[in-house]
Design a protein around this motif. Structure first.
Motif, mmCIF file in Angstrom:
data_model
loop_
_atom_site.group_PDB
_atom_site.id
_atom_site.type_symbol
_atom_site.label_atom_id
_atom_site.label_comp_id
_atom_site.label_asym_id
_atom_site.label_seq_id
_atom_site.Cartn_x
_atom_site.Cartn_y
_atom_site.Cartn_z
ATOM 1 N N GLY A 264 -29.082 -7.462 1.204
ATOM 2 C CA GLY A 264 -28.323 -6.531 2.030
ATOM 3 C C GLY A 264 -27.560 -5.603 1.101
ATOM 4 O O GLY A 264 -27.794 -5.577 -0.113
ATOM 5 N N LEU A 265 -26.613 -4.839 1.640
ATOM 6 C CA LEU A 265 -25.845 -3.887 0.851
ATOM 7 C C LEU A 265 -24.395 -3.926 1.288
ATOM 8 O O LEU A 265 -24.084 -3.814 2.480
ATOM 9 N N GLY A 266 -23.499 -4.100 0.342
ATOM 10 C CA GLY A 266 -22.072 -4.108 0.637
ATOM 11 C C GLY A 266 -21.286 -3.637 -0.562
ATOM 12 O O GLY A 266 -21.845 -3.377 -1.637
ATOM 13 N N GLU A 285 -17.683 -2.910 4.252
ATOM 14 C CA GLU A 285 -18.977 -2.922 4.960
ATOM 15 C C GLU A 285 -19.696 -1.594 4.721
ATOM 16 O O GLU A 285 -20.038 -0.845 5.630
ATOM 17 N N PHE A 286 -19.909 -1.338 3.446
ATOM 18 C CA PHE A 286 -20.456 -0.087 2.947
ATOM 19 C C PHE A 286 -21.869 0.195 3.454
ATOM 20 O O PHE A 286 -22.232 1.328 3.740
ATOM 21 N N GLY A 287 -22.682 -0.846 3.565
ATOM 22 C CA GLY A 287 -24.092 -0.668 3.904
ATOM 23 C C GLY A 287 -24.340 -0.179 5.309
ATOM 24 O O GLY A 287 -25.449 0.287 5.615
ATOM 25 N N HIS A 288 -23.338 -0.253 6.156
ATOM 26 C CA HIS A 288 -23.559 0.092 7.562
ATOM 27 C C HIS A 288 -22.869 1.387 7.981
ATOM 28 O O HIS A 288 -22.548 1.579 9.145
ATOM 29 N N CYS A 300 -28.186 -4.449 11.856
ATOM 30 C CA CYS A 300 -26.889 -4.510 12.532
ATOM 31 C C CYS A 300 -26.956 -3.922 13.932
ATOM 32 O O CYS A 300 -26.012 -4.057 14.701
ATOM 33 N N GLY A 301 -28.071 -3.255 14.258
ATOM 34 C CA GLY A 301 -28.219 -2.646 15.575
ATOM 35 C C GLY A 301 -28.081 -1.143 15.577
ATOM 36 O O GLY A 301 -28.490 -0.474 16.544
ATOM 37 N N ASN A 302 -27.519 -0.559 14.513
ATOM 38 C CA ASN A 302 -27.414 0.894 14.404
ATOM 39 C C ASN A 302 -28.694 1.485 13.823
ATOM 40 O O ASN A 302 -29.571 0.759 13.344
ATOM 41 N N ARG A 303 -28.762 2.793 13.810
ATOM 42 C CA ARG A 303 -29.889 3.488 13.186
ATOM 43 C C ARG A 303 -29.371 4.383 12.059
ATOM 44 O O ARG A 303 -28.322 5.001 12.179
ATOM 45 N N GLY A 304 -30.152 4.410 10.980
ATOM 46 C CA GLY A 304 -29.814 5.299 9.875
ATOM 47 C C GLY A 304 -28.757 4.787 8.929
ATOM 48 O O GLY A 304 -28.137 5.565 8.198
ATOM 49 N N CYS A 305 -28.527 3.471 8.887
ATOM 50 C CA CYS A 305 -27.568 2.891 7.939
ATOM 51 C C CYS A 305 -28.102 3.004 6.506
ATOM 52 O O CYS A 305 -29.310 2.946 6.272
ATOM 53 N N ILE A 306 -27.183 3.109 5.561
ATOM 54 C CA ILE A 306 -27.582 3.161 4.151
ATOM 55 C C ILE A 306 -28.395 1.926 3.780
ATOM 56 O O ILE A 306 -29.376 2.015 3.037
ATOM 57 N N GLU A 307 -28.007 0.758 4.273
ATOM 58 C CA GLU A 307 -28.730 -0.472 3.950
ATOM 59 C C GLU A 307 -30.182 -0.387 4.377
ATOM 60 O O GLU A 307 -31.096 -0.701 3.592
ATOM 61 N N ALA A 308 -30.415 0.049 5.603
ATOM 62 C CA ALA A 308 -31.786 0.148 6.099
ATOM 63 C C ALA A 308 -32.590 1.170 5.312
ATOM 64 O O ALA A 308 -33.765 0.949 4.980
ATOM 65 N N LEU A 309 -31.980 2.301 4.984
ATOM 66 C CA LEU A 309 -32.672 3.340 4.232
ATOM 67 C C LEU A 309 -32.989 2.890 2.809
ATOM 68 O O LEU A 309 -34.089 3.127 2.299
ATOM 69 N N CYS A 310 -32.030 2.235 2.151
ATOM 70 C CA CYS A 310 -32.246 1.749 0.778
ATOM 71 C C CYS A 310 -33.337 0.689 0.722
ATOM 72 O O CYS A 310 -34.285 0.796 -0.072
#
Length: 408
Positions: A264-266, A285-288, A300-310
């Motif tokens: 993950g990313l934090g 909670e930087f990744g979200h 996490c349920g959102n779209r376009g989070c840094i974590e998902a993109l990375c």
């Protein structure tokens, strides 16, 4: 007050290393009277925490006896529970690792199975639950409630929401337990160890300078802060209260962000020398943070989070793209908090450190040029500590308070 003064002396013994430090130097650097120092060091020697380290020539009179910390007088266990593996270390009072274990872990196997697996790893350590052990520090992906030891909705594992991890492990092992986010634990280790500095080169190499950062400066900064054998009782030395102001001296009083990209990313944040957990211990909670509206779905349920993109870019083999995305998030953080340094860690970064350091650094350089000059760019480098850095930070959750260095 007594425990505060003892922590002052213990921390100076710790930073003095094997060469030790004299009682006169302890008095000068703490502001305590020689009589107060003598009483404190006598108690520490009786308790086995301090010992004589020889004699040192003086400018006049008889040679001074120097004292040192006894590292093996106490230990702390640090446990890093990741989504797919666990790392457990046994550290002495200086934070040095004396035993280590790493094994696979299925964080989705359920609370009972994870607790039992973690407990067995701790019990398998040599001297893992001996009388010298202060307790167990646990570092785990957030979000969580550090104060009450309760997990929140860990990304990808909603079933852990509301689980009292601290109390469950304490009951199973019969030892004190402290939990925190993996990123906070890693940042605490870096701040306490004085392993960070803002002028490091962006070559992807960890700083190898012995004692670089603020350890010695933090001790020196304590001079003159007390009169007549007393020191102020507010705050702590090096790491201030969560969400509070600066401590007295700090690790150079600097500010940095530790960005951990693994499963993950934090982020772990040290601001003005203080580990910043926030009012509800949920900071970092930087990744979200969403940087692409309508982007890919995140766990996490959102779209376009840094974590998902990375992580999506890494999965496609586009590490340079992942580094650029991480740089965009880091640039936002730098602009918001005006920090001095960005440190990168985690297994995904470790797989290609040069690409991440250069990619993140390029984004920060471009931002600095737009704002008025390359010389203002915030340095980016790999955090020292390697694969077990988070576990070592978890041990510091127990060790740092002993030396007056924790914001817990």
């Amino acid at each position: 007050m007594r425990s505060h003064n003892t922590a002052l002396v213990l921390d100076l013994l710790r930073t003095a290393g094997v060469e030790g430090i004299s009682r006169l130097e302890l008095a000068e650097r703490t502001g305590l009277t020689p009589q107060a120092v003598s009483k404190i060091t006598a108690r520490l020697r009786e308790g086995g925490l301090a010992a004589e380290a020889g004699r040192r020539a003086s400018t006049g009179g008889k040679p001074r006896t120097v004292l040192r910390l006894v590292p093996e007088a106490g230990h702390a266990i640090g446990l890093h529970l990741d989504r797919d593996e666990s790392t457990v270390v046994l550290c002495d009072l200086t934070g040095a690792v004396v035993a280590e274990r790493r094994s696979p872990l299925d964080f989705g196997a359920g609370a009972d199975a994870v607790i039992e697996r973690a407990a067995r790893e701790v019990e398998t350590l040599p001297d893992g639950l001996s009388p010298s052990v202060l307790g167990l520090g646990v570092a785990i992906p957030g979000p969580l409630d550090h104060t009450h030891g309760v997990l929140h909705r860990v990304t990808g594992f909603p079933e852990w929401d509301g689980y009292p991890l601290r109390d469950a492990l304490a009951r199973r092992l019969g030892t004190p337990v402290v939990i925190d986010k993996d990123t906070n634990a890693a940042a605490l280790r870096l701040a306490v160890g004085g392993d960070v500095r803002g002028d490091a080169a962006r070559d992807g190499e960890p700083c190898g300078d012995e004692g670089c950062g603020g350890a010695a400066r933090a001790a020196e900064a304590r001079r003159g802060e007390a009169r007549d054998g007393e020191v102020c009782g507010g705050g702590d030395l090096g790491i201030a209260e969560p969400g509070g102001g600066e401590g007295h001296g700090g690790a150079g009083g600097g500010s940095f962000a530790y960005l951990h990209l693994g499963t993950g990313l934090g982020a772990g944040l040290v601001i003005g020398g203080a580990l910043h957990r926030g009012a509800r211990t949920g900071a970092g909670e930087f990744g979200h943070q969403v940087i692409q509206l309508g982007g890919p779905l995140c766990g996490c349920g959102n779209r376009g989070c840094i974590e998902a993109l990375c992580l999506g870019a890494v999965a496609r083999g586009e590490t340079a793209e992942a580094a650029q995305v991480l740089g965009a998030g880091a640039a936002n953080l730098v602009a918001l908090l005006d920090i001095d340094l960005v440190l990168l860690g985690g297994r995904t970064v470790a797989a290609d450190p040069q690409t991440f350091v250069r990619g993140v650094g390029a984004v920060l350089d471009a931002r600095a040029r737009r704002e008025g000059g390359r010389d203002r760019a915030v340095p980016v480098r790999i955090a020292p500590g390697g694969a077990r850095g988070v576990a070592e930070g978890a041990a510091q959750l127990l060790l740092a308070p002993l030396f007056g260095r924790a914001g817990a």
